[in-house]
Design a protein around this motif. Structure first.
Motif, PDB file in Angstrom:
ATOM      1  N   ILE A 192       0.845  -1.201   0.000  1.00  0.00           N
ATOM      2  CA  ILE A 192       0.000   0.000   0.000  1.00  0.00           C
ATOM      3  C   ILE A 192       0.879   1.250   0.000  1.00  0.00           C
ATOM      4  O   ILE A 192       1.899   1.298   0.698  1.00  0.00           O
ATOM      5  CB  ILE A 192      -0.958  -0.023   1.228  1.00  0.00           C
ATOM      6  N   GLY A 193       0.496   2.241  -0.815  1.00  0.00           N
ATOM      7  CA  GLY A 193       1.331   3.447  -0.835  1.00  0.00           C
ATOM      8  C   GLY A 193       0.718   4.565  -1.657  1.00  0.00           C
ATOM      9  O   GLY A 193      -0.275   4.368  -2.383  1.00  0.00           O
ATOM     10  N   ILE A 194       1.298   5.757  -1.508  1.00  0.00           N
ATOM     11  CA  ILE A 194       0.884   6.911  -2.309  1.00  0.00           C
ATOM     12  C   ILE A 194       2.133   7.589  -2.857  1.00  0.00           C
ATOM     13  O   ILE A 194       3.240   7.406  -2.316  1.00  0.00           O
ATOM     14  CB  ILE A 194       0.054   7.935  -1.486  1.00  0.00           C
ATOM     15  N   GLY A 195       1.970   8.330  -3.944  1.00  0.00           N
ATOM     16  CA  GLY A 195       3.109   9.026  -4.540  1.00  0.00           C
ATOM     17  C   GLY A 195       2.663  10.366  -5.098  1.00  0.00           C
ATOM     18  O   GLY A 195       1.468  10.608  -5.313  1.00  0.00           O
ATOM     19  N   HIS A 196       3.636  11.232  -5.361  1.00  0.00           N
ATOM     20  CA  HIS A 196       3.294  12.587  -5.780  1.00  0.00           C
ATOM     21  C   HIS A 196       4.425  13.223  -6.568  1.00  0.00           C
ATOM     22  O   HIS A 196       5.602  13.027  -6.258  1.00  0.00           O
ATOM     23  CB  HIS A 196       3.047  13.446  -4.526  1.00  0.00           C
ATOM     24  N   SER A 197       4.066  13.939  -7.623  1.00  0.00           N
ATOM     25  CA  SER A 197       5.052  14.799  -8.284  1.00  0.00           C
ATOM     26  C   SER A 197       4.563  16.227  -8.088  1.00  0.00           C
ATOM     27  O   SER A 197       3.390  16.520  -8.330  1.00  0.00           O
ATOM     28  CB  SER A 197       5.202  14.440  -9.758  1.00  0.00           C
ATOM     29  N   ARG A 198       5.445  17.098  -7.641  1.00  0.00           N
ATOM     30  CA  ARG A 198       5.026  18.435  -7.201  1.00  0.00           C
ATOM     31  C   ARG A 198       5.559  19.526  -8.124  1.00  0.00           C
ATOM     32  O   ARG A 198       6.714  19.462  -8.555  1.00  0.00           O
ATOM     33  CB  ARG A 198       5.567  18.671  -5.781  1.00  0.00           C
ATOM     34  N   TRP A 199       4.718  20.490  -8.407  1.00  0.00           N
ATOM     35  CA  TRP A 199       5.118  21.713  -9.121  1.00  0.00           C
ATOM     36  C   TRP A 199       4.931  22.807  -8.078  1.00  0.00           C
ATOM     37  O   TRP A 199       3.803  23.120  -7.684  1.00  0.00           O
ATOM     38  CB  TRP A 199       4.206  21.885 -10.339  1.00  0.00           C
ATOM     39  N   ALA A 200       6.044  23.327  -7.570  1.00  0.00           N
ATOM     40  CA  ALA A 200       6.015  24.159  -6.356  1.00  0.00           C
ATOM     41  C   ALA A 200       5.083  25.360  -6.469  1.00  0.00           C
ATOM     42  O   ALA A 200       5.132  26.089  -7.454  1.00  0.00           O
ATOM     43  CB  ALA A 200       7.416  24.629  -6.040  1.00  0.00           C
ATOM     44  N   THR A 201       4.226  25.537  -5.473  1.00  0.00           N
ATOM     45  CA  THR A 201       3.436  26.772  -5.360  1.00  0.00           C
ATOM     46  C   THR A 201       3.647  27.392  -3.979  1.00  0.00           C
ATOM     47  O   THR A 201       4.009  28.544  -3.869  1.00  0.00           O
ATOM     48  CB  THR A 201       1.926  26.530  -5.603  1.00  0.00           C
TER      49      THR A 201
END
Ligand code: M6R
Length: 616
Positions: free
Chosen positions: A69-78
Motif C-alpha cells: 500500500i502506498g501513495i506518490g506525488h510529483s510536485r510543481w512548487a506553489t
C-alpha cells in the motif's frame, strides 16, 4: 501541475506501480517527487527535489520493497520552494497519517496558526502539511475511520484540492482514501488491487474502467473494493467509464497535441489563478507580499510593462485594465526594444515583467535596466523559482502548470486573469474602486470559468474546426479589434502565423483604412472581434468595408448585428468588457490550431521556434 498516484494491492510490491504511475504523469511537469508506503507496519517516506530518476536512486537500496500500500506525488512548487522538505508526502506529528495533495488550501495560514497554537510543529512550508495534521486531529473522534476524519477535516478547509491520505493505526490496520474538490481525481480496480490517480493515464496500466470522483466525494480503497461517498457521507453508486486511449496518447492526456490539451485546460487555469485571491466578503483581492499592500500601491505613479510575444499582448490587456479600473498610466514596451533604447529615467516607478517561462533573455535584460533606472519590479509569471521571479520585488504567479506547446495559450489566459486581479487590487488600494465595485468584478470572474467551458463544448469546437477547414487555404488574414480587444487581434494573428505559417496581421480596427484595407481580396479576409462595447458601430462598418471588397469575414463576439453581417459568426458568451478578451481569444486559439492541423504543420514544435527564448 502536480500529480497524485496511490495503490492498495493484494500482494506483490507496490513501489514499481507508484513509480510507473508518476512517470506517466511526468509530462505535466514537476520539480520534486516522493512516495510513502507502509513497510513492516510503519509508514516510510522517500522524497526528493528533482527528477524521478533522483528518487529511484534513493529507492535502490530496497528498504521499501515488498509493501502493498502506498501513495506518490510529483510536485510543481506553489507554496514553498522545490526542496526535499517541501516535497510530498507530508505526515502528521505521529507519522501515522500521510498526505499528498494537488491544488491550494486557501485558508492555510489561519489553519496553520490554529494548529501551531495547539502545539503542532510544522516541518515544511507547504499548505499540504496542514491537511496531515488536521486529519490526524480528527481521527480519534471519528473512531479511527479515516474517511470520516478526512470529511471532518475538509469541512474546515477552504480551497481547491485533490488529496490522497494513507493511515496506519497502532494495531497495524492500514487505510487508503482520497477526496476531490476541484482538481481531477479518479480510481479504478485492477486484477491485483485498487488504484487512484489525478489523471486516468496512471490507472490505465491496471484497468481501463475508471471512476472519476465528483467534487465533495471521498473514495475508500481496499485491495478488493472501492467505496464512494458524497459530502454528507452517503454512499454513491456510479458506473466506471471505459477509457480506450492508447499508450502513446499518454503524454498529451489523450489530446492529439499539447496545444489542444492546454487550450482545454484553460477553465482550470482560471480557477487556479483566482483561488485564494478573490475576497468576496471584503470586496478585495489578496495578493501575497507587502508590495501589494495599500500603502505601497498608493505610491505607484506610472507602470512600465516589459515582455515579448504573447506575454506582451497580455501586457497590452493589462494596460487597458489598469488604466480603466485603477486610473494609473501604463506604458507597454517590447523588452527587446526597451533594453537598447535611451529611456529617460523615472518614466515609471514600477516595471512589470510578464513571462510564461520567467527566463526570456530580452525580458530579463529589460527588467534589469528598469531596475537600474530606479524602478521596483513586479513579475507576472508562470514559473515559480524562475530568474524573473527570483529577481523581482514581488510576483503574481499565474499557476497555469507547465506549458509544453510552443504556442502559448493557457499561460496567456492566466496572465490576463492575474492582470485583472492586480488592476482590482490597485483600484481598491487607491480608492478608484469601492468594495462593492470589486465584488461585482469578482462575480464576473467567477462566471468566467463556466463561460470558457461552454466555449470548449464539443459542438462549438467542431464548428470552429469546420470553419478552419474551409478557410485553411486562404492567402492570409487581417485580425481586427478595438479597445481592450485590440491586443486579442494581435494575439490571434501571432497564434495563426506561428503554427500554420499563414500570413496574418493584427490591427486596431480603426487603422484598417490607413493601409491594410488595400490587401483585402477574396482570398484575404478578416477576423473581426465584436464585443458589445461603445465602439461596436465602428467595427460594424469595418465588416461592411471588408465585405464590399470581396473579402470573407469571420466575426467573433457578442454583437448580434456584426454576427449577422459576417460570412461566419462565432458567438461567445456574454461577459463584461474587461473580461471579454479571454472569451474572444479562445475561439482564435482553436481556429489557429485547426488551420495548422489542416495544413499538416508540426503544431507543438513549429519550425524555427523555441519554447523559451533564453538567448538574444
Ligand atoms: O516565456 P515568455 O512568456 O517570456 O515567452 C515570450 C515569447 O517568446 C512567447 O510568448 C512566444 O511569443 C510564444 N511562442 C507565443 O505563442
Amino acid at each position: 501541475m502536480c500529480g497524485i498516484v496511490g495503490a492498495y494491492q493484494r500482494g506483490g510490491d507496490v513501489l514499481p506501480s507508484l513509480v510507473e504511475g508518476l512517470r506517466m504523469l511526468e509530462y505535466r511537469g514537476y520539480d520534486s517527487v516522493g512516495v510513502g508506503v507502509i513497510v513492516d507496519g510503519a509508514i516510510a517516506v522517500r522524497r526528493r527535489a528533482g527528477r524521478i530518476a533522483d528518487l529511484e536512486k534513493v529507492l535502490a537500496d530496497g528498504a521499501l520493497a515488498g509493501c502493498r500500500i502506498g501513495i506518490g506525488h510529483s510536485r510543481w512548487a506553489t507554496h514553498g520552494a522545490p526542496t526535499d522538505a517541501n516535497a510530498h508526502p507530508h505526515s502528521d506529528a505521529s507519522g501515522r497519517v500521510l498526505v499528498v495533495h494537488n491544488g491550494i488550501i486557501e485558508n492555510d495560514k489561519d489553519l496553520r496558526a490554529e494548529l501551531e497554537a495547539a502545539g503542532t510543529t510544522f516541518t515544511s512550508e507547504t499548505d499540504t502539511e496542514v491537511l496531515a495534521h488536521l486529519v490526524a486531529a480528527h481521527l480519534a473522534e471519528a473512531g479511527g475511520d479515516l474517511a470520516k476524519a478526512l470529511r471532518r477535516a475538509l469541512a474546515k478547509v477552504r480551497g481547491y484540492y485533490a488529496i490522497a491520505v494513507l493511515h496506519q493505526d497502532a494495531s497495524g490496520e492500514a487505510q487508503l482514501v482520497c477526496a476531490r474538490e476541484g482538481p481531477p481525481l479518479c480510481v479504478g480496480a485492477g486484477t491485483d488491487g485498487t488504484y487512484l490517480a489525478s489523471d486516468s493515464l496512471a490507472i490505465l496500466p491496471h484497468t481501463r474502467d475508471v471512476l472519476f470522483l465528483e467534487d465533495g466525494e471521498i473514495a475508500v480503497l481496499t485491495p478488493d473494493s472501492i467505496r464512494l461517498t458524497n459530502r454528507e457521507g452517503e454512499e454513491v453508486e456510479r458506473e466506471a467509464q471505459h477509457i480506450d486511449w492508447d499508450a502513446e496518447d499518454a503524454d498529451r492526456g489523450g489530446f492529439e497535441h499539447f496545444m489542444l490539451k492546454e487550450i482545454h485546460e484553460q477553465p482550470e487555469v482560471i480557477a487556479r489563478c483566482v483561488q485564494g485571491r478573490a475576497d468576496l466578503e471584503a470586496g478585495d483581492v489578496r495578493l501575497d507580499g507587502e508590495f501589494f499592500g495599500d500603502e505601497r500601491l498608493r505610491s505607484v505613479e506610472r507602470l512600465e510593462v516589459l515582455a515579448c510575444g504573447t506575454a506582451l499582448h497580455a501586457g497590452l490587456v493589462l494596460k487597458y485594465l489598469v488604466e480603466g479600473l485603477a486610473g494609473i498610466p501604463v506604458d507597454v514596451d517590447f523588452a527587446s526594444e526597451y533594453r537598447y533604447r535611451r529611456v529617460p529615467s523615472a518614466r515609471a516607478t514600477v516595471a512589470i515583467g510578464i513571462s510564461q517561462s520567467g527566463e526570456t533573455a530580452d525580458t530579463l535584460a529589460a527588467l534589469r535596466k528598469a531596475r537600474d533606472q530606479g524602478c521596483d519590479l513586479i513579475a507576472i509569471c508562470n514559473a515559480q523559482g524562475s530568474t524573473m521571479v527570483r529577481e523581482a520585488d514581488a510576483s503574481i504567479l499565474i499557476q497555469a502548470g507547465p506549458e509544453i506547446g510552443v504556442a502559448s495559450t493557457k499561460a496567456f489566459v492566466g496572465m490576463i486573469v492575474a492582470a485583472y486581479l492586480f488592476a482590482l487590487r490597485l483600484g481598491r488600494a487607491r480608492g478608484s474602486l469601492s468594495g462593492e465595485a470589486v465584488r461585482e468584478r469578482l462575480g464576473e470572474l467567477q462566471r468566467l470559468r463556466g463561460a470558457v467551458e461552454a466555449l470548449l463544448a464539443k459542438e462549438r469546437v467542431e464548428g470552429l474546426r469546420d470553419l478552419a477547414d474551409r478557410l485553411a487555404d486562404q492567402k492570409g488574414f487581417l485580425f481586427l479589434g478595438r479597445g481592450i480587444n485590440y491586443p486579442i487581434a494581435l494575439e490571434g494573428a501571432l497564434k495563426l502565423k506561428e503554427i500554420s505559417y499563414l500570413h496574418a496581421e493584427g490591427y486596431p480596427a480603426g487603422e484598417m483604412k490607413h493601409g491594410p484595407i488595400a490587401m483585402i481580396e477574396p482570398d484575404l479576409g478578416a477576423v473581426v472581434l465584436a464585443p458589445m462595447d461603445g465602439v461596436v458601430d465602428k467595427v460594424r462598418s469595418n465588416i461592411e468595408q471588408v465585405k464590399a471588397r470581396g473579402g470573407p469575414v469571420v466575426c467573433v463576439g457578442t454583437d448580434p448585428a456584426c454576427l449577422e453581417l459576417a460570412d461566419d459568426a462565432v458567438e461567445v458568451p456574454e461577459i463584461g468588457e474587461w473580461l471579454s478578451p479571454i472569451l474572444n481569444v479562445v475561439p482564435l486559439q482553436l481556429f489557429s490550431y485547426y488551420v495548422a492541423l489542416r495544413r499538416g504543420c508540426d503544431i507543438d514544435k513549429p519550425r524555427n521556434l523555441a519554447k523559451s527564448v533564453t538567448v538574444e
